[in-house]
Scaffold this motif. Structure first.
Motif, PDB file in Angstrom:
ATOM      1  N   ILE A   1      38.543  21.381  50.237  1.00 11.20           N
ATOM      2  CA  ILE A   1      39.615  21.516  49.253  1.00 11.20           C
ATOM      3  C   ILE A   1      39.059  21.665  47.837  1.00 11.20           C
ATOM      4  O   ILE A   1      39.323  22.661  47.157  1.00 11.20           O
ATOM      5  N   ILE A   2      38.278  20.693  47.382  1.00 15.56           N
ATOM      6  CA  ILE A   2      37.820  20.695  45.991  1.00 15.56           C
ATOM      7  C   ILE A   2      36.851  21.855  45.725  1.00 15.56           C
ATOM      8  O   ILE A   2      37.019  22.618  44.761  1.00 15.56           O
ATOM      9  N   LEU A   3      35.835  22.005  46.560  1.00 13.90           N
ATOM     10  CA  LEU A   3      34.861  23.077  46.337  1.00 13.90           C
ATOM     11  C   LEU A   3      35.484  24.461  46.516  1.00 13.90           C
ATOM     12  O   LEU A   3      35.162  25.399  45.777  1.00 13.90           O
ATOM     13  N   GLN A   4      36.364  24.581  47.488  1.00 17.94           N
ATOM     14  CA  GLN A   4      37.039  25.864  47.668  1.00 17.94           C
ATOM     15  C   GLN A   4      37.884  26.195  46.436  1.00 17.94           C
ATOM     16  O   GLN A   4      37.946  27.360  46.009  1.00 17.94           O
ATOM     17  N   ALA A   5      38.519  25.184  45.856  1.00 20.61           N
ATOM     18  CA  ALA A   5      39.309  25.401  44.647  1.00 20.61           C
ATOM     19  C   ALA A   5      38.431  25.895  43.500  1.00 20.61           C
ATOM     20  O   ALA A   5      38.804  26.815  42.763  1.00 20.61           O
ATOM     21  N   LEU A   6      37.253  25.291  43.343  1.00 23.48           N
ATOM     22  CA  LEU A   6      36.328  25.738  42.302  1.00 23.48           C
ATOM     23  C   LEU A   6      35.916  27.195  42.527  1.00 23.48           C
ATOM     24  O   LEU A   6      35.803  27.976  41.580  1.00 23.48           O
ATOM     25  N   ALA A   7      35.687  27.541  43.784  1.00 24.87           N
ATOM     26  CA  ALA A   7      35.317  28.930  44.095  1.00 24.87           C
ATOM     27  C   ALA A   7      36.438  29.892  43.731  1.00 24.87           C
ATOM     28  O   ALA A   7      36.187  31.017  43.280  1.00 24.87           O
ATOM     29  N   ILE A   8      37.677  29.460  43.902  1.00 30.41           N
ATOM     30  CA  ILE A   8      38.821  30.331  43.625  1.00 30.41           C
ATOM     31  C   ILE A   8      38.963  30.610  42.137  1.00 30.41           C
ATOM     32  O   ILE A   8      39.225  31.744  41.718  1.00 30.41           O
ATOM     33  N   ILE A   9      38.773  29.586  41.300  1.00 29.67           N
ATOM     34  CA  ILE A   9      39.056  29.743  39.872  1.00 29.67           C
ATOM     35  C   ILE A   9      37.813  30.047  39.041  1.00 29.67           C
ATOM     36  O   ILE A   9      37.914  30.156  37.823  1.00 29.67           O
ATOM     37  N   VAL A  10      36.652  30.180  39.672  1.00 27.71           N
ATOM     38  CA  VAL A  10      35.425  30.341  38.895  1.00 27.71           C
ATOM     39  C   VAL A  10      35.460  31.597  38.020  1.00 27.71           C
ATOM     40  O   VAL A  10      34.927  31.613  36.905  1.00 27.71           O
ATOM     41  N   TYR A  11      36.146  32.650  38.487  1.00 29.35           N
ATOM     42  CA  TYR A  11      36.256  33.860  37.676  1.00 29.35           C
ATOM     43  C   TYR A  11      37.178  33.673  36.476  1.00 29.35           C
ATOM     44  O   TYR A  11      37.124  34.449  35.526  1.00 29.35           O
ATOM     45  N   ARG A  12      38.040  32.674  36.539  1.00 29.43           N
ATOM     46  CA  ARG A  12      39.031  32.481  35.475  1.00 29.43           C
ATOM     47  C   ARG A  12      38.495  31.664  34.300  1.00 29.43           C
ATOM     48  O   ARG A  12      39.201  31.500  33.307  1.00 29.43           O
ATOM     49  N   LEU A  13      37.322  31.105  34.408  1.00 29.24           N
ATOM     50  CA  LEU A  13      36.777  30.268  33.345  1.00 29.24           C
ATOM     51  C   LEU A  13      36.247  31.156  32.227  1.00 29.24           C
ATOM     52  O   LEU A  13      35.272  31.886  32.421  1.00 29.24           O
ATOM     53  N   PRO A  14      36.840  31.122  31.031  1.00 33.04           N
ATOM     54  CA  PRO A  14      36.453  32.053  29.964  1.00 33.04           C
ATOM     55  C   PRO A  14      34.995  31.942  29.567  1.00 33.04           C
ATOM     56  O   PRO A  14      34.374  32.929  29.198  1.00 33.04           O
ATOM     57  N   TRP A  15      34.438  30.708  29.614  1.00 35.56           N
ATOM     58  CA  TRP A  15      33.042  30.546  29.222  1.00 35.56           C
ATOM     59  C   TRP A  15      32.079  31.113  30.255  1.00 35.56           C
ATOM     60  O   TRP A  15      30.882  31.158  30.028  1.00 35.56           O
ATOM     61  N   SER A  16      32.595  31.549  31.400  1.00 33.92           N
ATOM     62  CA  SER A  16      31.738  32.198  32.389  1.00 33.92           C
ATOM     63  C   SER A  16      31.726  33.708  32.214  1.00 33.92           C
ATOM     64  O   SER A  16      30.959  34.409  32.876  1.00 33.92           O
ATOM     65  N   TRP A  17      32.544  34.231  31.322  1.00 36.12           N
ATOM     66  CA  TRP A  17      32.654  35.685  31.175  1.00 36.12           C
ATOM     67  C   TRP A  17      31.407  36.295  30.549  1.00 36.12           C
ATOM     68  O   TRP A  17      31.226  37.517  30.593  1.00 36.12           O
ATOM     69  N   LYS A  18      30.569  35.481  29.953  1.00 38.21           N
ATOM     70  CA  LYS A  18      29.316  36.009  29.410  1.00 38.21           C
ATOM     71  C   LYS A  18      28.315  36.308  30.520  1.00 38.21           C
ATOM     72  O   LYS A  18      27.320  36.984  30.296  1.00 38.21           O
ATOM     73  N   ARG A  19      28.571  35.781  31.724  1.00 32.96           N
ATOM     74  CA  ARG A  19      27.685  36.029  32.856  1.00 32.96           C
ATOM     75  C   ARG A  19      28.036  37.357  33.517  1.00 32.96           C
ATOM     76  O   ARG A  19      29.185  37.785  33.489  1.00 32.96           O
TER      77      ARG A  19
END
Length: 278
Positions: free
Chosen positions: A59-77
């Motif tokens: 549940i928790i890790l799958q949720a992180l995988a789902i929203i990882v693209y939505r994190l604005p500070w990850s857009w530099k990657r």
């Protein structure tokens, strides 16, 4: 780049994190205080790995995988980096789920309890199999450079929908499982008399529902979607860093290794297809 409703995004994300952490604390408290703890001896302590690993991993890790693209500070990657993180989180979540399933089968076999007789077990096993299929297809389509871009674009809506469906199914299976466990394990006093353990675990179930709702909200808001690589590159080229919510990104090269083609019009067309849904 300014994210629309950035403060609302941060509030929703923070709320999801708080509820997720509470769910982990509650499931650990349940098995360590109300139940005989954790172990790998074929007894109840081994069975208890089932709820712990499913909540923390499936549940928790799958949720992180789902929203990882939505994190604005990850857009530099780069997009490739985020794909690898997304796939890795899903893979670890699947491993947790497999170990959790082995634990419950081991306990049932040693205790002479039939396997696969409840609706919880049926839907749980189907979800586990489909999750494996989702992983394999996702790897083949989005991490293999030789995969045709048209295939990726055609399968993307199915990939996104099935991911959200599986996440929702896992939470539903967890709710059925903890209810089933309470009904069988609480005998004196019984579950229907609402002993402290029943109330405590029911609250855990509420946390899982709220957590799932928050994750689905984050994942389905188009305004919180990761911009295309062209958009990020264009904004960076214009030097756009005008407020605190802008994402500073250096995308001097657009090659994230996913297309395996030369720069030019082909790359632009491929990136547009690849960025339709994050």
């Amino acid at each position: 780049m300014t994210m629309e409703n950035y403060k609302l995004f941060l509030f929703t994300l923070s709320s999801a994190c708080v509820v997720g952490i509470l769910a982990i604390i509650f499931v650990l408290r349940w098995v360590l205080h109300f139940q005989p703890g954790l172990g790998w001896d074929g007894g109840l302590a081994e069975f208890n790995w089932h709820p712990v690993l499913n909540v923390c991993g499936f549940i928790i890790l799958q949720a992180l995988a789902i929203i990882v693209y939505r994190l604005p500070w990850s857009w530099k990657r780069s997009k490739l980096t985020m794909k690898i993180i997304h796939a890795s989180l899903n893979l670890v979540a699947y491993i947790f789920a497999v170990v959790a399933t082995v634990a419950v089968f081991d306990y049932h076999n040693l205790s002479k309890i039939p396997n696969m007789y409840s609706l919880h077990s049926w839907i749980g096993m189907v979800t586990l199999i489909l999750y494996c299929l989702q992983l394999v297809l996702g790897f083949g389509l989005y991490l293999m450079p030789s995969t045709p871009i048209s295939w990726r674009a055609a399968f993307m809506p199915i990939h996104v929908y099935s991911g959200l469906l599986l996440f929702t199914s896992v939470i539903a299976v967890a709710l059925m499982g903890i209810t089933e466990k309470l009904i069988f394990s609480l005998t004196n006093p019984k579950y229907n008399s609402s002993p402290p353990e029943a109330i405590f675990v029911n609250i855990l179930g509420l946390f899982l529902v709220v957590f799932g709702a928050l994750i689905l909200w984050i994942a389905t808001r188009q305004s919180w979607k990761r911009p295309s690589e062209q958009t990020l590159h264009s904004l960076n080229s214009k030097g756009g860093d005008e407020d605190g919510t802008r994402v500073s990104t250096v995308l001097s090269q657009l090659s994230d290794g996913t297309e395996g083609e030369a720069v030019g019009e082909t790359r632009k067309r491929n990136n547009k297809l690849d960025d339709r849904v994050n």
